[in-house]
Design a protein around this motif. Sequence first.
Motif, PDB file in Angstrom:
ATOM      1  N   TYR A  38       0.844  -1.211   0.000  1.00 45.42           N
ATOM      2  CA  TYR A  38       0.000   0.000   0.000  1.00 45.42           C
ATOM      3  C   TYR A  38       0.873   1.253   0.000  1.00 45.42           C
ATOM      4  O   TYR A  38       0.585   2.225  -0.708  1.00 45.42           O
ATOM      5  CB  TYR A  38      -0.930   0.009   1.215  1.00 45.42           C
ATOM      6  CG  TYR A  38      -1.722   1.291   1.340  1.00 45.42           C
ATOM      7  CD1 TYR A  38      -2.919   1.451   0.641  1.00 45.42           C
ATOM      8  CD2 TYR A  38      -1.268   2.351   2.128  1.00 45.42           C
ATOM      9  CE1 TYR A  38      -3.640   2.638   0.728  1.00 45.42           C
ATOM     10  CE2 TYR A  38      -1.981   3.534   2.218  1.00 45.42           C
ATOM     11  CZ  TYR A  38      -3.168   3.674   1.522  1.00 45.42           C
ATOM     12  OH  TYR A  38      -3.882   4.853   1.602  1.00 45.42           O
ATOM     13  N   ASP A  39       1.925   1.229   0.788  1.00 50.83           N
ATOM     14  CA  ASP A  39       2.802   2.402   0.884  1.00 50.83           C
ATOM     15  C   ASP A  39       3.796   2.488  -0.271  1.00 50.83           C
ATOM     16  O   ASP A  39       4.100   3.579  -0.753  1.00 50.83           O
ATOM     17  CB  ASP A  39       3.580   2.362   2.212  1.00 50.83           C
ATOM     18  CG  ASP A  39       2.876   3.147   3.303  1.00 50.83           C
ATOM     19  OD1 ASP A  39       1.685   3.445   3.141  1.00 50.83           O
ATOM     20  OD2 ASP A  39       3.526   3.443   4.330  1.00 50.83           O
ATOM     21  N   ALA A 148       8.714  12.024   5.520  1.00 52.11           N
ATOM     22  CA  ALA A 148       8.271  13.084   6.416  1.00 52.11           C
ATOM     23  C   ALA A 148       7.207  13.980   5.772  1.00 52.11           C
ATOM     24  O   ALA A 148       6.275  14.430   6.427  1.00 52.11           O
ATOM     25  CB  ALA A 148       9.452  13.932   6.857  1.00 52.11           C
ATOM     26  N   SER A 149       7.333  14.225   4.475  1.00 52.31           N
ATOM     27  CA  SER A 149       6.403  15.125   3.802  1.00 52.31           C
ATOM     28  C   SER A 149       5.021  14.518   3.620  1.00 52.31           C
ATOM     29  O   SER A 149       4.075  15.227   3.315  1.00 52.31           O
ATOM     30  CB  SER A 149       6.972  15.523   2.436  1.00 52.31           C
ATOM     31  OG  SER A 149       7.086  14.383   1.594  1.00 52.31           O
ATOM     32  N   THR A 150       4.873  13.218   3.824  1.00 49.09           N
ATOM     33  CA  THR A 150       3.583  12.562   3.625  1.00 49.09           C
ATOM     34  C   THR A 150       2.861  12.313   4.935  1.00 49.09           C
ATOM     35  O   THR A 150       1.770  11.765   4.932  1.00 49.09           O
ATOM     36  CB  THR A 150       3.773  11.204   2.906  1.00 49.09           C
ATOM     37  OG1 THR A 150       4.544  10.333   3.756  1.00 49.09           O
ATOM     38  CG2 THR A 150       4.483  11.385   1.586  1.00 49.09           C
ATOM     39  N   MET A 151       3.458  12.715   6.076  1.00 48.14           N
ATOM     40  CA  MET A 151       2.846  12.434   7.355  1.00 48.14           C
ATOM     41  C   MET A 151       1.620  13.315   7.577  1.00 48.14           C
ATOM     42  O   MET A 151       1.625  14.502   7.263  1.00 48.14           O
ATOM     43  CB  MET A 151       3.856  12.652   8.492  1.00 48.14           C
ATOM     44  CG  MET A 151       5.063  11.730   8.418  1.00 48.14           C
ATOM     45  SD  MET A 151       4.633   9.986   8.423  1.00 48.14           S
ATOM     46  CE  MET A 151       3.963   9.837  10.059  1.00 48.14           C
ATOM     47  N   GLN A 170       7.273   1.793   7.245  1.00 51.48           N
ATOM     48  CA  GLN A 170       6.130   2.376   6.551  1.00 51.48           C
ATOM     49  C   GLN A 170       5.599   3.582   7.316  1.00 51.48           C
ATOM     50  O   GLN A 170       5.463   3.544   8.537  1.00 51.48           O
ATOM     51  CB  GLN A 170       5.018   1.339   6.364  1.00 51.48           C
ATOM     52  CG  GLN A 170       5.481   0.066   5.660  1.00 51.48           C
ATOM     53  CD  GLN A 170       6.213   0.351   4.356  1.00 51.48           C
ATOM     54  OE1 GLN A 170       5.688   1.050   3.480  1.00 51.48           O
ATOM     55  NE2 GLN A 170       7.418  -0.190   4.219  1.00 51.48           N
ATOM     56  N   GLY A 171       5.282   4.664   6.574  1.00 52.86           N
ATOM     57  CA  GLY A 171       4.917   5.913   7.211  1.00 52.86           C
ATOM     58  C   GLY A 171       3.457   6.300   7.159  1.00 52.86           C
ATOM     59  O   GLY A 171       3.065   7.268   7.792  1.00 52.86           O
ATOM     60  N   SER A 172       2.612   5.569   6.436  1.00 49.49           N
ATOM     61  CA  SER A 172       1.216   5.981   6.325  1.00 49.49           C
ATOM     62  C   SER A 172       0.375   5.452   7.480  1.00 49.49           C
ATOM     63  O   SER A 172       0.681   4.412   8.078  1.00 49.49           O
ATOM     64  CB  SER A 172       0.607   5.491   5.002  1.00 49.49           C
ATOM     65  OG  SER A 172       0.332   4.107   5.064  1.00 49.49           O
TER      66      SER A 172
END
Length: 291
Positions: A38-39, A148-151, A170-172
């Motif tokens: 997904y990410d 960081a920009s997608t948090m 994964q950050g989402s």
Amino acid sequence: MKVTQRKPLVLPYLRGVGQIMLQNNAWTGALFLAGIFYDSIVMGIAAVVAVITGTLTAKLLRYNENDIEAGLYGFSATLVGVALTFYFNPVPLVWVAVVLGSAVATWLQHQFIRRGWPGFTFPFILATWILLYLFHHVYMPGAAASVASTMPVNDDFTTATNGFGEVIFQGSVIAGIIFFIAVFISSPIAALYGVCASLLGAFISLEFAEPAMDIHMGLFSFNAVLCAITFAGNKPRDGIWVLFSVVLSVLLDVGMLQQHMAVLTFPFVAACWITLGMQYLAQKMGIKIKD
């Protein structure tokens, strides 16, 4: 005539992914892969390549079949694959490193398993540290540069789920929720302990005045989540060991990040080794913690 039912060939590979969070569950592994894909499709492909490489390496070297079936030779390899495509752009050299790093991590895992030592994710850490050092002078920013920009906006809920997501880079929010559900279907108490540990990790790091964005991303929580899952149990004394290991892992996490080190899951491994040592000493000294 007795008919033996053949197990699906994919089970050891899915369990190998599930063992990243110490779950011997193929559905957990499948959901982990879903969250990764997904990410990032690239990281998802790397995870698949790595877990196949690690598991096949174990088969070719004729390691214990029960250990292979349980996925014990897949999780460190999987993390190597995801880590390399997180830190570097997926150029051909990186894919070669994914395969070689996964095989090396599998061999290292076997050295711990055959001696009966709790290696946890240390084979992944060692293999990845070596590769990061080797690639240091040809650094090609990968997914790490844009996470960081997608948090999303900060809140307690996403802070808790991001702790799960960052275990596998994964950050989402969606990936974090999927990972939480994946652990929950295998061990509800481990998942709930993990949520508490993620929030505690954020709180402790906040007391050290760490950057709010880093805290929200789960950078001070994912090692705590792994510690909580490791020592989770139904007895009150389990909660004591969870608390001890979680606090220790966060302190190590803070110290390493302040030194700009590639933390990976080393605070988790170190905290677990120390906690197991404390448990052993308590048992030897006859110290009993009430259930």
